[in-house]
Motif scaffolding. Structure first.
Motif, PDB file in Angstrom:
ATOM      1  N   VAL A  18      36.761 -40.236  96.749  1.00 46.95           N
ATOM      2  CA  VAL A  18      37.171 -41.491  96.135  1.00 46.95           C
ATOM      3  C   VAL A  18      38.626 -41.335  95.722  1.00 46.95           C
ATOM      4  O   VAL A  18      38.983 -40.376  95.041  1.00 46.95           O
ATOM      5  CB  VAL A  18      36.304 -41.818  94.897  1.00 46.95           C
ATOM      6  N   THR A  19      39.474 -42.254  96.143  1.00 43.31           N
ATOM      7  CA  THR A  19      40.886 -42.181  95.774  1.00 43.31           C
ATOM      8  C   THR A  19      41.251 -43.368  94.900  1.00 43.31           C
ATOM      9  O   THR A  19      40.545 -44.369  94.857  1.00 43.31           O
ATOM     10  CB  THR A  19      41.780 -42.171  97.023  1.00 43.31           C
ATOM     11  N   GLY A  20      42.365 -43.244  94.235  1.00 47.61           N
ATOM     12  CA  GLY A  20      42.858 -44.345  93.420  1.00 47.61           C
ATOM     13  C   GLY A  20      42.322 -44.362  92.007  1.00 47.61           C
ATOM     14  O   GLY A  20      42.623 -45.264  91.237  1.00 47.61           O
ATOM     15  N   ILE A  21      41.527 -43.356  91.633  1.00 45.44           N
ATOM     16  CA  ILE A  21      41.002 -43.294  90.276  1.00 45.44           C
ATOM     17  C   ILE A  21      41.799 -42.235  89.527  1.00 45.44           C
ATOM     18  O   ILE A  21      41.924 -41.101  89.977  1.00 45.44           O
ATOM     19  CB  ILE A  21      39.507 -42.930  90.262  1.00 45.44           C
ATOM     20  N   THR A  22      42.353 -42.611  88.409  1.00 51.58           N
ATOM     21  CA  THR A  22      43.108 -41.682  87.597  1.00 51.58           C
ATOM     22  C   THR A  22      42.218 -41.184  86.471  1.00 51.58           C
ATOM     23  O   THR A  22      41.719 -41.986  85.683  1.00 51.58           O
ATOM     24  CB  THR A  22      44.352 -42.364  87.007  1.00 51.58           C
ATOM     25  N   LEU A  23      42.022 -39.891  86.418  1.00 51.46           N
ATOM     26  CA  LEU A  23      41.225 -39.304  85.355  1.00 51.46           C
ATOM     27  C   LEU A  23      42.135 -38.927  84.199  1.00 51.46           C
ATOM     28  O   LEU A  23      43.259 -38.469  84.423  1.00 51.46           O
ATOM     29  CB  LEU A  23      40.492 -38.061  85.856  1.00 51.46           C
ATOM     30  N   PRO A  24      41.707 -39.122  82.975  1.00 50.35           N
ATOM     31  CA  PRO A  24      42.559 -38.743  81.852  1.00 50.35           C
ATOM     32  C   PRO A  24      42.758 -37.232  81.841  1.00 50.35           C
ATOM     33  O   PRO A  24      41.828 -36.471  82.080  1.00 50.35           O
ATOM     34  CB  PRO A  24      41.774 -39.207  80.625  1.00 50.35           C
ATOM     35  N   ALA A  25      43.987 -36.802  81.590  1.00 47.07           N
ATOM     36  CA  ALA A  25      44.280 -35.378  81.534  1.00 47.07           C
ATOM     37  C   ALA A  25      43.608 -34.775  80.305  1.00 47.07           C
ATOM     38  O   ALA A  25      43.542 -35.387  79.250  1.00 47.07           O
ATOM     39  CB  ALA A  25      45.788 -35.155  81.464  1.00 47.07           C
ATOM     40  N   HIS A  26      43.066 -33.582  80.469  1.00 43.85           N
ATOM     41  CA  HIS A  26      42.445 -32.887  79.350  1.00 43.85           C
ATOM     42  C   HIS A  26      43.539 -32.537  78.344  1.00 43.85           C
ATOM     43  O   HIS A  26      44.508 -31.872  78.682  1.00 43.85           O
ATOM     44  CB  HIS A  26      41.737 -31.629  79.832  1.00 43.85           C
ATOM     45  N   ARG A  27      43.407 -32.992  77.149  1.00 47.63           N
ATOM     46  CA  ARG A  27      44.412 -32.740  76.122  1.00 47.63           C
ATOM     47  C   ARG A  27      43.984 -31.543  75.285  1.00 47.63           C
ATOM     48  O   ARG A  27      42.919 -31.547  74.680  1.00 47.63           O
ATOM     49  CB  ARG A  27      44.579 -33.962  75.231  1.00 47.63           C
ATOM     50  N   LEU A  28      44.810 -30.537  75.279  1.00 54.71           N
ATOM     51  CA  LEU A  28      44.543 -29.381  74.444  1.00 54.71           C
ATOM     52  C   LEU A  28      44.983 -29.706  73.028  1.00 54.71           C
ATOM     53  O   LEU A  28      46.031 -30.310  72.824  1.00 54.71           O
ATOM     54  CB  LEU A  28      45.296 -28.163  74.975  1.00 54.71           C
ATOM     55  N   ALA A  29      44.188 -29.317  72.051  1.00 55.83           N
ATOM     56  CA  ALA A  29      44.461 -29.727  70.680  1.00 55.83           C
ATOM     57  C   ALA A  29      44.977 -28.601  69.797  1.00 55.83           C
ATOM     58  O   ALA A  29      45.641 -28.866  68.807  1.00 55.83           O
ATOM     59  CB  ALA A  29      43.194 -30.321  70.061  1.00 55.83           C
ATOM     60  N   THR A  30      44.677 -27.353  70.146  1.00 61.55           N
ATOM     61  CA  THR A  30      45.045 -26.243  69.276  1.00 61.55           C
ATOM     62  C   THR A  30      45.722 -25.134  70.073  1.00 61.55           C
ATOM     63  O   THR A  30      45.617 -25.069  71.292  1.00 61.55           O
ATOM     64  CB  THR A  30      43.804 -25.644  68.580  1.00 61.55           C
ATOM     65  N   VAL A  31      46.390 -24.262  69.345  1.00 65.84           N
ATOM     66  CA  VAL A  31      47.014 -23.093  69.969  1.00 65.84           C
ATOM     67  C   VAL A  31      45.937 -22.233  70.623  1.00 65.84           C
ATOM     68  O   VAL A  31      46.146 -21.685  71.713  1.00 65.84           O
ATOM     69  CB  VAL A  31      47.825 -22.301  68.917  1.00 65.84           C
ATOM     70  N   ARG A  32      44.791 -22.150  69.997  1.00 62.83           N
ATOM     71  CA  ARG A  32      43.680 -21.380  70.572  1.00 62.83           C
ATOM     72  C   ARG A  32      43.292 -21.927  71.944  1.00 62.83           C
ATOM     73  O   ARG A  32      43.076 -21.171  72.892  1.00 62.83           O
ATOM     74  CB  ARG A  32      42.490 -21.422  69.621  1.00 62.83           C
ATOM     75  N   ASP A  33      43.198 -23.259  72.062  1.00 62.99           N
ATOM     76  CA  ASP A  33      42.882 -23.888  73.350  1.00 62.99           C
ATOM     77  C   ASP A  33      43.939 -23.556  74.399  1.00 62.99           C
ATOM     78  O   ASP A  33      43.619 -23.316  75.559  1.00 62.99           O
ATOM     79  CB  ASP A  33      42.792 -25.408  73.207  1.00 62.99           C
ATOM     80  N   VAL A  34      45.193 -23.554  73.981  1.00 63.92           N
ATOM     81  CA  VAL A  34      46.294 -23.246  74.906  1.00 63.92           C
ATOM     82  C   VAL A  34      46.166 -21.817  75.413  1.00 63.92           C
ATOM     83  O   VAL A  34      46.315 -21.558  76.616  1.00 63.92           O
ATOM     84  CB  VAL A  34      47.665 -23.473  74.229  1.00 63.92           C
ATOM     85  N   PHE A  35      45.896 -20.873  74.517  1.00 61.37           N
ATOM     86  CA  PHE A  35      45.748 -19.478  74.938  1.00 61.37           C
ATOM     87  C   PHE A  35      44.600 -19.311  75.932  1.00 61.37           C
ATOM     88  O   PHE A  35      44.737 -18.620  76.937  1.00 61.37           O
ATOM     89  CB  PHE A  35      45.529 -18.560  73.738  1.00 61.37           C
ATOM     90  N   ARG A  36      43.477 -19.943  75.655  1.00 66.31           N
ATOM     91  CA  ARG A  36      42.327 -19.841  76.562  1.00 66.31           C
ATOM     92  C   ARG A  36      42.649 -20.446  77.934  1.00 66.31           C
ATOM     93  O   ARG A  36      42.328 -19.857  78.960  1.00 66.31           O
ATOM     94  CB  ARG A  36      41.107 -20.528  75.967  1.00 66.31           C
ATOM     95  N   ALA A  37      43.253 -21.624  77.938  1.00 64.22           N
ATOM     96  CA  ALA A  37      43.588 -22.285  79.205  1.00 64.22           C
ATOM     97  C   ALA A  37      44.634 -21.489  79.978  1.00 64.22           C
ATOM     98  O   ALA A  37      44.540 -21.341  81.202  1.00 64.22           O
ATOM     99  CB  ALA A  37      44.086 -23.706  78.944  1.00 64.22           C
ATOM    100  N   ALA A  38      45.623 -20.938  79.292  1.00 68.26           N
ATOM    101  CA  ALA A  38      46.648 -20.128  79.960  1.00 68.26           C
ATOM    102  C   ALA A  38      46.033 -18.852  80.540  1.00 68.26           C
ATOM    103  O   ALA A  38      46.397 -18.421  81.642  1.00 68.26           O
ATOM    104  CB  ALA A  38      47.771 -19.794  78.987  1.00 68.26           C
ATOM    105  N   ALA A  39      45.091 -18.254  79.820  1.00 70.33           N
ATOM    106  CA  ALA A  39      44.412 -17.056  80.328  1.00 70.33           C
ATOM    107  C   ALA A  39      43.644 -17.383  81.602  1.00 70.33           C
ATOM    108  O   ALA A  39      43.690 -16.625  82.582  1.00 70.33           O
ATOM    109  CB  ALA A  39      43.468 -16.495  79.263  1.00 70.33           C
ATOM    110  N   ARG A  40      42.945 -18.524  81.617  1.00 72.32           N
ATOM    111  CA  ARG A  40      42.211 -18.934  82.826  1.00 72.32           C
ATOM    112  C   ARG A  40      43.166 -19.192  83.986  1.00 72.32           C
ATOM    113  O   ARG A  40      42.884 -18.822  85.127  1.00 72.32           O
ATOM    114  CB  ARG A  40      41.375 -20.181  82.545  1.00 72.32           C
ATOM    115  N   LEU A  41      44.311 -19.810  83.692  1.00 71.61           N
ATOM    116  CA  LEU A  41      45.284 -20.106  84.742  1.00 71.61           C
ATOM    117  C   LEU A  41      45.852 -18.818  85.333  1.00 71.61           C
ATOM    118  O   LEU A  41      45.959 -18.679  86.556  1.00 71.61           O
ATOM    119  CB  LEU A  41      46.400 -20.984  84.181  1.00 71.61           C
ATOM    120  N   LEU A  42      46.201 -17.862  84.478  1.00 71.71           N
ATOM    121  CA  LEU A  42      46.709 -16.581  84.985  1.00 71.71           C
ATOM    122  C   LEU A  42      45.635 -15.821  85.749  1.00 71.71           C
ATOM    123  O   LEU A  42      45.926 -15.195  86.773  1.00 71.71           O
ATOM    124  CB  LEU A  42      47.236 -15.714  83.841  1.00 71.71           C
ATOM    125  N   ALA A  43      44.408 -15.866  85.270  1.00 72.86           N
ATOM    126  CA  ALA A  43      43.318 -15.178  85.969  1.00 72.86           C
ATOM    127  C   ALA A  43      43.120 -15.768  87.364  1.00 72.86           C
ATOM    128  O   ALA A  43      42.827 -15.041  88.317  1.00 72.86           O
ATOM    129  CB  ALA A  43      42.030 -15.265  85.167  1.00 72.86           C
TER     130      ALA A  43
END
Length: 153
Positions: A18-43
């Motif tokens: 399905v094209t043309g549907i924009t999904l809302p970007a996941h908004r990180l709320a805390t520094v802890r969330d950023v660290f976890r997401a960055a760790a997953r991205l590097l992994a």
């Protein structure tokens, strides 16, 4: 009742694009969330030494930055950018995460010597650029920082 071209046998599934549907970007709320997401991205993509990512100015490649190996600072900025794909964009959350991480890391036995954002970024980058630094150690540091943020909160 006659069969229709769109009728499928029971239990038959088919992937649909399905094209043309924009999904809302996941908004990180805390520094802890950023660290976890960055760790997953590097992994997933690997740790890059020497710059934000291979070919940071897209002179030779056109692959999105978010799928290239990234430095620790670039991974933090990438996951905290509004679209989750720009390692060059600074946000208040990414700068807070870099500041927290710089306070946890030592380079050659020395802590960060200045609270200026560029110095903190350089300190974290210097830690990541140490010869022999692996993706696993970068991910472990980010996970440990996330755990420490969780305990402090």
């Amino acid at each position: 009742m006659t069969a229709q071209p769109t009728d499928l046998p029971a239990g038959f599934r088919r992937p649909v694009l399905v094209t043309g549907i924009t999904l809302p970007a996941h908004r990180l709320a805390t520094v802890r969330d950023v660290f976890r997401a960055a760790a997953r991205l590097l992994a997933a993509n690997g740790h890059h030494q020497g710059d934000y990512c291979p070919d940071p100015f897209d002179r030779r490649t056109s692959t999105p930055h978010a799928v290239r190996p990234l430095s620790i600072v670039a991974a933090i900025r990438c996951v905290s950018s509004p679209q989750g794909d720009n390692p060059h964009r600074e946000t208040p959350l990414s700068e807070a995460a870099v500041k927290v991480l710089a306070g946890r890391l030592e380079v050659d036995g020395e802590p960060a010597w200045n609270d200026e954002p560029l110095h903190l970024e350089a300190h974290v980058a210097s830690w990541g650029d140490v010869e022999g630094r692996t993706t696993e150690s970068a991910v472990a540091v980010l996970e440990a920082a996330a755990d420490a943020c969780g305990v402090a909160a």
